[in-house]
Structures are given as C-alpha cells and as structure tokens.
Design a protein around this motif. Structure first.
Motif, PDB file in Angstrom:
ATOM      1  N   UNK A   2      -2.385  -6.812  -7.823  1.00  0.00           N
ATOM      2  CA  UNK A   2      -3.011  -6.137  -6.690  1.00  0.00           C
ATOM      3  C   UNK A   2      -2.293  -4.826  -6.402  1.00  0.00           C
ATOM      4  N   UNK A   3      -3.036  -3.858  -5.895  1.00  0.00           N
ATOM      5  CA  UNK A   3      -2.478  -2.579  -5.461  1.00  0.00           C
ATOM      6  C   UNK A   3      -2.688  -2.490  -3.956  1.00  0.00           C
ATOM      7  N   UNK A   4      -1.597  -2.651  -3.202  1.00  0.00           N
ATOM      8  CA  UNK A   4      -1.659  -2.576  -1.743  1.00  0.00           C
ATOM      9  C   UNK A   4      -0.669  -1.507  -1.293  1.00  0.00           C
ATOM     10  N   UNK A   5      -1.183  -0.401  -0.809  1.00  0.00           N
ATOM     11  CA  UNK A   5      -0.325   0.699  -0.380  1.00  0.00           C
ATOM     12  C   UNK A   5      -0.902   1.325   0.880  1.00  0.00           C
ATOM     13  N   UNK A   6      -0.084   2.109   1.546  1.00  0.00           N
ATOM     14  CA  UNK A   6      -0.523   2.751   2.772  1.00  0.00           C
ATOM     15  C   UNK A   6       0.527   3.713   3.276  1.00  0.00           C
ATOM     16  N   UNK A   7       0.627   3.826   4.581  1.00  0.00           N
ATOM     17  CA  UNK A   7       1.576   4.736   5.223  1.00  0.00           C
ATOM     18  C   UNK A   7       2.403   3.973   6.249  1.00  0.00           C
ATOM     19  N   UNK A   8       3.710   4.311   6.329  1.00  0.00           N
ATOM     20  CA  UNK A   8       4.531   3.733   7.380  1.00  0.00           C
ATOM     21  C   UNK A   8       4.312   4.507   8.673  1.00  0.00           C
ATOM     22  N   UNK A  21       5.631   1.463  20.963  1.00  0.00           N
ATOM     23  CA  UNK A  21       4.730   0.844  19.989  1.00  0.00           C
ATOM     24  C   UNK A  21       3.668   1.780  19.423  1.00  0.00           C
ATOM     25  N   UNK A  22       3.696   3.051  19.780  1.00  0.00           N
ATOM     26  CA  UNK A  22       2.676   3.981  19.287  1.00  0.00           C
ATOM     27  C   UNK A  22       2.794   4.143  17.772  1.00  0.00           C
ATOM     28  N   UNK A  23       1.631   4.155  17.095  1.00  0.00           N
ATOM     29  CA  UNK A  23       1.633   4.391  15.651  1.00  0.00           C
ATOM     30  C   UNK A  23       1.411   5.866  15.378  1.00  0.00           C
ATOM     31  N   UNK A  24       2.295   6.445  14.548  1.00  0.00           N
ATOM     32  CA  UNK A  24       2.181   7.830  14.093  1.00  0.00           C
ATOM     33  C   UNK A  24       2.269   7.801  12.573  1.00  0.00           C
TER      34      UNK A  24
END
Length: 464
Positions: free
Chosen positions: A54-60, A69-72
């Motif tokens: 599987x290829x599972x990638x994204x952004x931290x 807790x805000x996501x940036x």
C-alpha cells in the motif's frame, strides 16, 4: 484427464479470487476471517499466500504546539505503509453425509506502518524543535531554557498569565528533551496475530440442505508501538512492547445449500476474544506530567479485546458456466481500544479518566460482489468489486485511511481433477483521512492513496 466444471461443482470457482480478498481493511482487519473452505464439497484443503503493498502518504502539521489543536499543513510524510504478507490454510472432510469437520488458520488482525520523515521522526536539531513547539516564540534551546529558569525562580509570585507561560514552556522543553534522547528514531507500529479455528458441522433436513456449525478459536496476538517526533507532543519518546498472548473464543454459524443451482449461503459469527498481555512501557515525560507520581517506565498487564464479527457469504449459479458471489462483513471497531497502563495514567493530568492509545469512532462494513466464469474445461476466471466503510475519520495517525473501493481479477486452473492452482490480484483506492492523536489534535492529512494485493493458492478437492 483434467477436471471439467459443472453447475453442481462450479462452486470451486469462487475460490479463484479469494486469494486476494478482504485485506487491508478498517481498523486492524486483515484477512477478513474467511471460512468458505469449510463449505467446499467432499474433502478439501487449501494453502493461500497473500502479499499487500500500500502507498499511504500525506502531510504532517506545521503546528507543533501541544496545547493547540489547529491543523496547519506542513511537510510531506512520505509513504508510511509497510508492505506485508500472510498465509491462510484450511482443511475440511466429511465424516459421513451428516457431519463434517474442519481446521482453519489465518492471520486476522495486524498493522504495519512507519514514518521515516516529517515531524513523526525524532530530530537532531533541538533548536528547530523548540521553534516548532513554541510557535516561533523561541528559536534556540538555551534562550528558552534561561527564560524557563527565570520563571521558575520567581516561584508562586508569578501572575496567572506568566505561570501559564512557565507551564507551557516546561512542557515544550520536556518534549524537546525526550526527542533529543531518541534522535533519529521513527514512529512505528507493528501488530501480528494468528488464529486457529476448529469447526464441527451438522447437516439437517431431508435433503441435508441446512447446516449448523461451530467450534473453538485459539488466537495469539503481539504488538510493538513507538511514538517519536514533535507531532506526538508529550507522548514523544513513548514505546510499548506487548508480549505474545494466547486466548480463546468461538465461532458459530448456519448455512444453506442447493447443489442443483450451485447455491450456498452462510452466516458466521465469531466471538470477541479477551487478551491479558504482559506489556513494557517507556514514557519519558510521565514523571513531569504527573508531578513525579509516575515512573518513566512500567511493566504491567494490558487488557485488550479483539472484536467480534459477522460474515455473510453467498453464491449462486447464473447458468452452467457462470457463478455470482457476494460477501458482507461487519466488525464493531467502535467498541475496540488499546489502553496501556502508563500511557493512560500519564494523560490523566489533562484528560480525566485518561486516554486510550488507539480507538475508533465507527463500525466497519465490507461488501464485495463478483462473478466467476468457466472459460475452458479446466480454467475459470473471476472478477470482483468491493467497498469498505472504514472505521471513522479522523482516525488514528498509526493507520490513516478511511476504507477503500476495490476491483479484482483472478483465475483458477485445474492441473488434475483434484489439484488446482489459483492466482488473483486486487487494486484498492483508499479513502482520504486525517490522522488524529488520542488528544483530538489533527497531526496529518492523507489523500489520493492506493495499494494492491496479489495472492496465490494451491488447493485439493476430492468429491468422490
């Protein structure tokens, strides 16, 4: 002389694609706990090997402040999903025209993921970590440490806002210290399980169309978890190792068959299984979070319950060379959680009752439909389409996908009347998901991911 498919025995074609079915699903589900080997006619045995990539990638998240807790959107995580493989075996025999026995082996639950870049990895640059955790207020460790020392020296005379700054800075520098002590370590999770199921079935009715079946299940499970990097805030540096534990449950079900049209339907229930596993935990910031009340490491027993499940398997002949198939699976992952002793106790300072290391919001539903077609006297091909609901979104950062859609193809070739070789493959489109910490903070955003499964099966069947 090679075997020829007839409508009555066309059911063997359903095994064509099952070499690559019900894998990489919601929660920790892997094998789908397939029991169809037990419903094959006569004496039957199979050995199945499955490989998943599987290829599972994204952004931290660029927000390193553990109290915000805000996501940036931050940096790319790289591919976190490790390829893995597993085996499945099954054997079934008829004692007489009423009773059948079988033994099944599979590896039902598991996880295999590792972050090798981004802020899920403990960094060597402590100044960069200080800047991330303090949201740019400090750019080097020494200045932040000197500020903290001055605030501590002021004692209880500090006004509330400076006392809050002191506590936040102490927490942040504690995280940096834990990260520095594990510099270069990656976030990683590995879960392995093994199931051995014994089944006794009894056919009922004038034509033996109905069957009830059941039996005991032995299950072994072990796990290792490593949390690293500023993404995990105060939990950075946490490690747990769970020793293998074996416990027991059961399987029960009811089936109906009508050989004249190759119809088979089965409803199978598997019980939950409670494990009491010896676990070693390391949590560098536990003493600071508890004002010295907790140790930085602990040996304890962790109570984990693997979930119950219900599988529905169906097939029927469409014409003398074509078979339609369907599978439905339900697993209540919303009832599942992993609650290590030291981890949970350390989180009680901010969250009454403490937090689980892993839990899920939703139950899992899987649906797969397909068709198998005889294209030559000893050759059948099949195709499937499938859907998995996932177990909620946001979900754990250790497995950030929300279900999938899939398509699969396979083929089965009868080398002799008894022996056959099957091969199959499946392509999966994973649902987008946000990775969430137990605290509720979103630390990753994962989208446009996919994977594939391939498998091969060797089977033996004697219906005489």
């Amino acid at each position: 002389m090679r075997a020829t498919f007839h409508l009555k025995t066309l059911a063997v074609a359903v095994a064509t694609i099952s070499v690559a079915t019900m894998s990489h699903a919601a929660g920790l589900d892997r094998s789908g706990q397939d029991v169809t080997a037990f419903f094959q006619d006569g004496t039957y045995a199979e050995a199945v090997y499955t490989y998943i990539d599987a290829d599972v990638s994204g952004y931290d998240s660029a927000n390193g402040n553990p109290l915000n807790n805000d996501y940036i959107r931050g940096d790319k995580t790289g591919d976190i999903a490790e390829s893995y493989d597993f085996f499945r075996y099954g054997v079934k025999a008829d004692i007489n025209d009423t009773f059948s026995i079988g033994v099944l082996y599979d590896e039902p639950f598991g996880a295999s993921a590792e972050y090798i870049e981004s802020n899920f990895v403990a960094q060597n640059d402590i100044n960069a970590s200080v800047e991330s955790i303090t949201a740019g207020q400090f750019t080097d460790f020494n200045t932040a440490k000197a500020t903290l020392d001055n605030l501590v020296a002021a004692g209880d005379a500090l006004p509330p806002e400076l006392a809050a700054d002191r506590d936040r800075l102490a927490l942040g520098l504690g995280i940096v210290a834990a990260e520095a002590a594990t510099a270069g370590d990656t976030t990683k999770v590995e879960v392995r399980s093994n199931n051995l199921t014994a089944i006794l079935g009894m056919k009922l009715g004038e034509n033996k169309n109905f069957q009830i079946y059941g039996g005991p299940v032995a299950q072994r499970i072990e796990a290792e978890t490593r949390l690293r990097g500023t993404a995990y805030g105060p939990a950075s540096g946490y490690t747990s190792r769970t020793s293998p534990d074996t416990d027991y449950g059961y399987l029960a079900g009811i089936a109906y068959s009508k050989p004249e049209i190759a119809l088979k339907a089965a409803l199978t229930y598997r019980s939950e299984i409670e494990h009491s596993s010896q676990t070693f935990e390391q949590y560098p910031l536990a003493p600071a979070l508890s004002a010295g009340a907790l140790p930085s490491s602990r040996n304890s027993t962790i109570e984990t319950t693997t979930p119950k499940s219900v599988n529905f398997d169906f097939q029927t002949g469409i014409n003398p060379t074509t078979l339609a198939t369907a599978k439905v699976r339900w697993v209540p992952w919303s009832d599942f959680s992993i609650v290590p002793s030291l981890y949970t106790d350390a989180t009680k300072s901010r969250f009454p009752g403490g937090l689980a290391l892993v839990d899920y919001d939703d139950d899992q539903w899987q649906v797969e439909v397909g068709m198998a077609k005889r294209v030559a006297p000893a050759l059948a091909v099949s195709g499937t389409v499938g859907w998995d609901s996932g177990a909620g979104n946001p979900t754990t950062s250790l497995g950030p996908i929300e279900g999938y859609y899939s398509v699969g193809l396979g083929a089965k070739y009868n080398v002799t009347p008894e022996w056959a070789v099957s091969a199959g493959g499946k392509y999966l489109w994973f649902g987008d998901a946000k990775g969430r910490l137990p605290t509720g903070k979103i630390v990753g955003d994962f989208d446009d991911n996919n994977g594939y499964i391939v498998g091969v099966k060797l089977s033996y069947q004697n219906t005489k």
